[in-house]
Design an enzyme around this catalytic site. Sequence first.
Site, PDB file in Angstrom:
ATOM      1  N   ARG A 195       1.197  -4.951  -4.893  1.00 31.29           N
ATOM      2  CA  ARG A 195       1.484  -6.170  -4.123  1.00 31.29           C
ATOM      3  C   ARG A 195       1.922  -7.199  -5.167  1.00 31.29           C
ATOM      4  NH1 ARG A 195      -0.553  -4.234   0.604  1.00 31.29           N
ATOM      5  NH2 ARG A 195      -2.433  -2.965   0.392  1.00 31.29           N
ATOM      6  N   MET A 200      -9.054   2.473   8.118  1.00 35.58           N
ATOM      7  CA  MET A 200      -8.087   1.473   7.646  1.00 35.58           C
ATOM      8  C   MET A 200      -7.123   1.065   8.755  1.00 35.58           C
ATOM      9  SD  MET A 200      -6.887   2.236   3.794  1.00 35.58           S
ATOM     10  CE  MET A 200      -7.808   1.582   2.414  1.00 35.58           C
ATOM     11  N   GLY A 201      -6.230   0.164   8.425  1.00 39.55           N
ATOM     12  CA  GLY A 201      -5.228  -0.293   9.384  1.00 39.55           C
ATOM     13  C   GLY A 201      -4.944  -1.770   9.236  1.00 39.55           C
ATOM     14  N   GLY A 253       0.842  -1.208   0.000  1.00 39.48           N
ATOM     15  CA  GLY A 253       0.000   0.000   0.000  1.00 39.48           C
ATOM     16  C   GLY A 253       0.867   1.243   0.000  1.00 39.48           C
ATOM     17  N   ASP A 298      -0.336   2.051   8.163  1.00 40.51           N
ATOM     18  CA  ASP A 298      -0.869   1.248   9.277  1.00 40.51           C
ATOM     19  C   ASP A 298      -0.075   1.374  10.579  1.00 40.51           C
ATOM     20  OD1 ASP A 298      -2.698   0.347   7.405  1.00 40.51           O
ATOM     21  OD2 ASP A 298      -1.557  -1.470   6.940  1.00 40.51           O
ATOM     22  N   ALA A 347      15.144  11.489  -0.822  1.00 39.57           N
ATOM     23  CA  ALA A 347      16.275  11.513   0.117  1.00 39.57           C
ATOM     24  C   ALA A 347      17.329  10.472  -0.270  1.00 39.57           C
ATOM     25  CB  ALA A 347      15.773  11.252   1.536  1.00 39.57           C
ATOM     26  N   GLU A 386     -11.316  -1.451  10.287  1.00 39.52           N
ATOM     27  CA  GLU A 386     -11.696  -2.359   9.187  1.00 39.52           C
ATOM     28  C   GLU A 386     -11.289  -3.785   9.540  1.00 39.52           C
ATOM     29  OE1 GLU A 386      -9.532  -1.604   5.546  1.00 39.52           O
ATOM     30  OE2 GLU A 386      -7.597  -1.859   6.524  1.00 39.52           O
TER      31      GLU A 386
HETATM   32  O1  F6P Z   1      -1.575  -1.458   4.292  1.00 35.14           O
HETATM   33  C1  F6P Z   1      -2.183  -0.280   3.881  1.00 35.14           C
HETATM   34  C2  F6P Z   1      -3.652  -0.499   3.613  1.00 35.14           C
HETATM   35  O2  F6P Z   1      -4.213   0.723   3.203  1.00 35.14           O
HETATM   36  C3  F6P Z   1      -4.424  -1.096   4.789  1.00 35.14           C
HETATM   37  O3  F6P Z   1      -4.757  -0.143   5.752  1.00 35.14           O
HETATM   38  C4  F6P Z   1      -5.599  -1.677   4.075  1.00 35.14           C
HETATM   39  O4  F6P Z   1      -6.158  -2.749   4.802  1.00 35.14           O
HETATM   40  C5  F6P Z   1      -5.022  -2.169   2.788  1.00 35.14           C
HETATM   41  O5  F6P Z   1      -3.825  -1.437   2.575  1.00 35.14           O
HETATM   42  C6  F6P Z   1      -5.920  -1.997   1.617  1.00 35.14           C
HETATM   43  O6  F6P Z   1      -5.298  -2.560   0.528  1.00 35.14           O
HETATM   44  P1  F6P Z   1      -5.831  -2.400  -0.959  1.00 35.14           P
HETATM   45  O7  F6P Z   1      -5.601  -0.991  -1.379  1.00 35.14           O
HETATM   46  O8  F6P Z   1      -5.016  -3.370  -1.728  1.00 35.14           O
HETATM   47  O9  F6P Z   1      -7.281  -2.712  -0.916  1.00 35.14           O
END
Ligand code: F6P
Length: 342
Positions: free
Chosen positions: A74, A172-173, A13, A130, A24, A236
Amino acid sequence: MTIQRIGILTSGGDAPGMNAAIRAIVVAAHHYKIEVFGFIAGFNGLIEDNFMPLTLKSVDNIIHKGGTILKSARCPAMQEPLGLEQAASTLLKNKLDALIVIGGDGSFTGLLALNEHWPGKVIGIPGTIDNDIDGTDFTIGFSTAINTAIEAIDKIRDTAEAFERIFIVELMGRHSGHITFNVGIACAAEQVISFENFPSKGNAVDNEAHKLKALVKEIKQAQAERHASYIIVIAENLWQGGASTLAQQLQTVANIDCTACILGHIQRGGSPVAKDRILATKMGVAAVQALIDDQSSIMIAECNNTITHVPLFVAIQHQQGVSDSLIQAQESILALTAQRQC
Ligand code: F6P
């Protein structure tokens, strides 16, 4: 070993401040006369040998920009031997001495796996909204994300207050409550529901039923005595079906009208706040200096305002928890105060 060429990539993410970290690294590398290759879209760029040379000019005027100029993704292929071998072969082919990855724990796991197929130096920089990475007080992007969420909820509070309305705001988190707890406290939310104050053991349906009953009681009390806004922040991935299901359940069980609001990816975007720009800059410079000092397999961290190094394998062992004092303050004082105001 003299470092002449390094690769960098952003993975997982995206987080506000990633561009500041890229800048930097490039500025520090230029200082030490090191060439920088920026791989595109996370580890995919390595697998596909897709990169751009990064010069001072490429990182001009990016410190304030959200997202990442290198793009992120990812990359499930990094869990397979073939993907790891392809990534390693790109690094060998381009004669890279080191790779710096800006991302979260999944990205660091990929980086360590890659290091088993490629002998170069590897450094991680914690970049995720997160804030769940162990060994560093803060990750790049967290401060901006909570500020964004706070700003949004302050606005929700205005309309909630005007309509004497209940909102359930999902934050989120992933599986950690840093965002939910910090934002809940900063917005004086009447309820903070997160992994850290919700039973993880036992039957999930029973746990939710129990919490629902308690919520109904507290909301009814608030409605009877105060007639004002009421904000519930919820992490979430905690409640089955999320905030919308919880809102429906409150309606069905107790005829309580709630509006569910999923803040979602707004929390990942936007210009990084000062704290993230500065943290990212310090970490980016420290990553290059660590390479000059012959370090490898470490994550750059900041603890008590001091830059440190944490072994990468340690950083991915545990998720960093929300501080007990924050949880206790919410549970034993702030939540009860919200009820007493009713
Ligand atoms: O890890 C960052 C994050 O935004 C989390 O908070 C969230 O659960 C996840 O990525 C969402 O992922 P995606 O954008 O792939 O749905």
